[in-house]
Design a protein around this motif. Structure first.
Motif, mmCIF file in Angstrom:
data_model
loop_
_atom_site.group_PDB
_atom_site.id
_atom_site.type_symbol
_atom_site.label_atom_id
_atom_site.label_comp_id
_atom_site.label_asym_id
_atom_site.label_seq_id
_atom_site.Cartn_x
_atom_site.Cartn_y
_atom_site.Cartn_z
ATOM 1 N N GLY A 142 -17.804 5.893 -3.659
ATOM 2 C CA GLY A 142 -17.295 5.478 -2.361
ATOM 3 C C GLY A 142 -16.487 4.206 -2.474
ATOM 4 O O GLY A 142 -16.561 3.484 -3.447
ATOM 5 N N SER A 143 -15.726 3.924 -1.459
ATOM 6 C CA SER A 143 -14.900 2.729 -1.449
ATOM 7 C C SER A 143 -15.606 1.647 -0.641
ATOM 8 O O SER A 143 -16.053 1.886 0.471
ATOM 9 C CB SER A 143 -13.541 3.060 -0.821
ATOM 10 N N THR A 144 -15.733 0.470 -1.216
ATOM 11 C CA THR A 144 -16.344 -0.643 -0.497
ATOM 12 C C THR A 144 -15.392 -1.820 -0.499
ATOM 13 O O THR A 144 -14.622 -2.013 -1.423
ATOM 14 C CB THR A 144 -17.673 -1.072 -1.155
ATOM 15 N N SER A 145 -15.487 -2.608 0.524
ATOM 16 C CA SER A 145 -14.638 -3.790 0.642
ATOM 17 C C SER A 145 -15.354 -4.970 0.009
ATOM 18 O O SER A 145 -16.475 -5.293 0.385
ATOM 19 C CB SER A 145 -14.343 -4.066 2.115
ATOM 20 N N THR A 146 -14.737 -5.575 -0.969
ATOM 21 C CA THR A 146 -15.287 -6.745 -1.634
ATOM 22 C C THR A 146 -14.472 -7.961 -1.211
ATOM 23 O O THR A 146 -13.249 -7.947 -1.337
ATOM 24 C CB THR A 146 -15.203 -6.586 -3.171
ATOM 25 N N PRO A 147 -15.138 -8.992 -0.718
ATOM 26 C CA PRO A 147 -14.383 -10.170 -0.315
ATOM 27 C C PRO A 147 -13.619 -10.764 -1.498
ATOM 28 O O PRO A 147 -14.145 -10.867 -2.598
ATOM 29 C CB PRO A 147 -15.454 -11.146 0.166
ATOM 30 N N SER A 148 -12.382 -11.130 -1.253
ATOM 31 C CA SER A 148 -11.556 -11.720 -2.296
ATOM 32 C C SER A 148 -11.967 -13.169 -2.527
ATOM 33 O O SER A 148 -12.310 -13.884 -1.593
ATOM 34 C CB SER A 148 -10.089 -11.659 -1.885
ATOM 35 N N VAL A 149 -11.927 -13.596 -3.771
ATOM 36 C CA VAL A 149 -12.237 -14.987 -4.090
ATOM 37 C C VAL A 149 -11.000 -15.698 -4.609
ATOM 38 O O VAL A 149 -11.094 -16.751 -5.216
ATOM 39 C CB VAL A 149 -13.400 -15.094 -5.110
ATOM 40 N N THR A 150 -9.854 -15.085 -4.382
ATOM 41 C CA THR A 150 -8.594 -15.705 -4.778
ATOM 42 C C THR A 150 -7.574 -15.573 -3.652
ATOM 43 O O THR A 150 -7.735 -14.768 -2.738
ATOM 44 C CB THR A 150 -8.005 -15.063 -6.049
ATOM 45 N N ALA A 151 -6.540 -16.363 -3.762
ATOM 46 C CA ALA A 151 -5.395 -16.282 -2.861
ATOM 47 C C ALA A 151 -4.146 -16.286 -3.728
ATOM 48 O O ALA A 151 -4.186 -16.634 -4.912
ATOM 49 C CB ALA A 151 -5.370 -17.462 -1.900
ATOM 50 N N SER A 204 -1.629 -12.587 5.739
ATOM 51 C CA SER A 204 -2.932 -12.068 5.308
ATOM 52 C C SER A 204 -2.754 -10.761 4.581
ATOM 53 O O SER A 204 -1.980 -9.910 4.990
ATOM 54 C CB SER A 204 -3.841 -11.840 6.509
ATOM 55 N N THR A 205 -3.451 -10.661 3.488
ATOM 56 C CA THR A 205 -3.494 -9.405 2.760
ATOM 57 C C THR A 205 -4.948 -9.083 2.489
ATOM 58 O O THR A 205 -5.776 -9.982 2.393
ATOM 59 C CB THR A 205 -2.728 -9.496 1.434
ATOM 60 N N LEU A 206 -5.249 -7.836 2.383
ATOM 61 C CA LEU A 206 -6.619 -7.412 2.146
ATOM 62 C C LEU A 206 -6.700 -6.779 0.769
ATOM 63 O O LEU A 206 -5.922 -5.906 0.433
ATOM 64 C CB LEU A 206 -7.036 -6.403 3.223
ATOM 65 N N PHE A 207 -7.631 -7.273 -0.009
ATOM 66 C CA PHE A 207 -7.845 -6.717 -1.340
ATOM 67 C C PHE A 207 -9.103 -5.855 -1.295
ATOM 68 O O PHE A 207 -10.154 -6.310 -0.875
ATOM 69 C CB PHE A 207 -8.028 -7.844 -2.369
ATOM 70 N N LEU A 208 -8.973 -4.619 -1.716
ATOM 71 C CA LEU A 208 -10.112 -3.706 -1.725
ATOM 72 C C LEU A 208 -10.408 -3.286 -3.153
ATOM 73 O O LEU A 208 -9.523 -3.182 -3.985
ATOM 74 C CB LEU A 208 -9.796 -2.457 -0.886
ATOM 75 N N SER A 209 -11.659 -3.036 -3.409
ATOM 76 C CA SER A 209 -11.996 -2.497 -4.728
ATOM 77 C C SER A 209 -12.845 -1.256 -4.542
ATOM 78 O O SER A 209 -13.636 -1.166 -3.613
ATOM 79 C CB SER A 209 -12.735 -3.539 -5.571
ATOM 80 N N CYS A 227 -8.821 -17.273 1.203
ATOM 81 C CA CYS A 227 -9.026 -16.237 0.199
ATOM 82 C C CYS A 227 -8.539 -14.906 0.762
ATOM 83 O O CYS A 227 -8.693 -14.627 1.947
ATOM 84 C CB CYS A 227 -10.505 -16.136 -0.168
ATOM 85 N N GLY A 228 -7.903 -14.108 -0.088
ATOM 86 C CA GLY A 228 -7.388 -12.813 0.326
ATOM 87 C C GLY A 228 -6.055 -12.901 1.050
ATOM 88 O O GLY A 228 -5.581 -11.918 1.600
ATOM 89 N N SER A 229 -5.426 -14.073 1.043
ATOM 90 C CA SER A 229 -4.149 -14.229 1.738
ATOM 91 C C SER A 229 -3.054 -14.638 0.762
ATOM 92 O O SER A 229 -3.318 -14.993 -0.383
ATOM 93 C CB SER A 229 -4.259 -15.269 2.856
ATOM 94 N N THR A 230 -1.824 -14.586 1.252
ATOM 95 C CA THR A 230 -0.670 -15.044 0.490
ATOM 96 C C THR A 230 0.022 -16.140 1.278
ATOM 97 O O THR A 230 0.313 -15.963 2.462
ATOM 98 C CB THR A 230 0.321 -13.892 0.236
ATOM 99 N N PHE A 231 0.265 -17.265 0.626
ATOM 100 C CA PHE A 231 1.026 -18.352 1.229
ATOM 101 C C PHE A 231 2.415 -18.345 0.598
ATOM 102 O O PHE A 231 2.538 -18.405 -0.629
ATOM 103 C CB PHE A 231 0.355 -19.703 0.991
ATOM 104 N N ILE A 232 3.439 -18.235 1.410
ATOM 105 C CA ILE A 232 4.810 -18.227 0.912
ATOM 106 C C ILE A 232 5.389 -19.619 1.095
ATOM 107 O O ILE A 232 5.526 -20.108 2.216
ATOM 108 C CB ILE A 232 5.662 -17.176 1.648
ATOM 109 N N TYR A 233 5.695 -20.266 -0.019
ATOM 110 C CA TYR A 233 6.235 -21.620 -0.020
ATOM 111 C C TYR A 233 7.732 -21.527 -0.293
ATOM 112 O O TYR A 233 8.150 -21.349 -1.423
ATOM 113 C CB TYR A 233 5.492 -22.436 -1.067
#
Length: 117
Positions: A23-32, A13-18, A107-113
């Motif tokens: 101020g800093s707000t957390s935007t849900p990621s729509v990609t992985a 899991s990774t968290l993408f912030l924008s 979404c917001g994660s990394t899958f290592i294949y």
């Protein structure tokens, strides 16, 4: 020979912030991110990611002049997240080298294949 696995990889899991305005707000990621970790010496010329509930692999994600060299890691961003996906890598003439099925790609994660001989 096609290597077929139900799950060969690690989900990190990774968290993408924008930042927005002052101020800093957390935007849900729509990609992985799908990381292809090619542990073989074989070049991979095609990459496909599809929803697990469909039969068509769709378009190759690699351009005609690119490939994934042996012994390298390459990241691909996809909007096919928060669902089960299948991932396929293929050789020069389209012969499947490895397929992983029913990966829960969030979404917001990394899958290592990891692809090994």
């Amino acid at each position: 020979m096609i290597k077929k696995t139900t799950l060969l990889g690690l989900v990190t899991s990774t968290l993408f912030l924008s930042a927005c305005g002052g101020g800093s707000t957390s935007t849900p990621s729509v990609t992985a991110v799908v990381q292809i970790d090619n542990k073989t010496t074989t070049k991979m010329y095609q990459l496909y990611i599809k929803n697990s509930d469909t039969s068509s692999w769709g378009n190759d994600l690699l351009t005609s002049d690119t490939y994934i060299p042996g012994q390298t890691k390459v990241n691909f961003e996809t909007s096919k997240c928060d669902r089960l996906v299948d991932i396929k890598v293929a050789g020069l003439l389209g012969s499947p080298l490895s397929i992983v099925e029913q990966v829960q790609l969030n979404c917001g994660s990394t899958f290592i294949y990891k692809i090994v001989n």
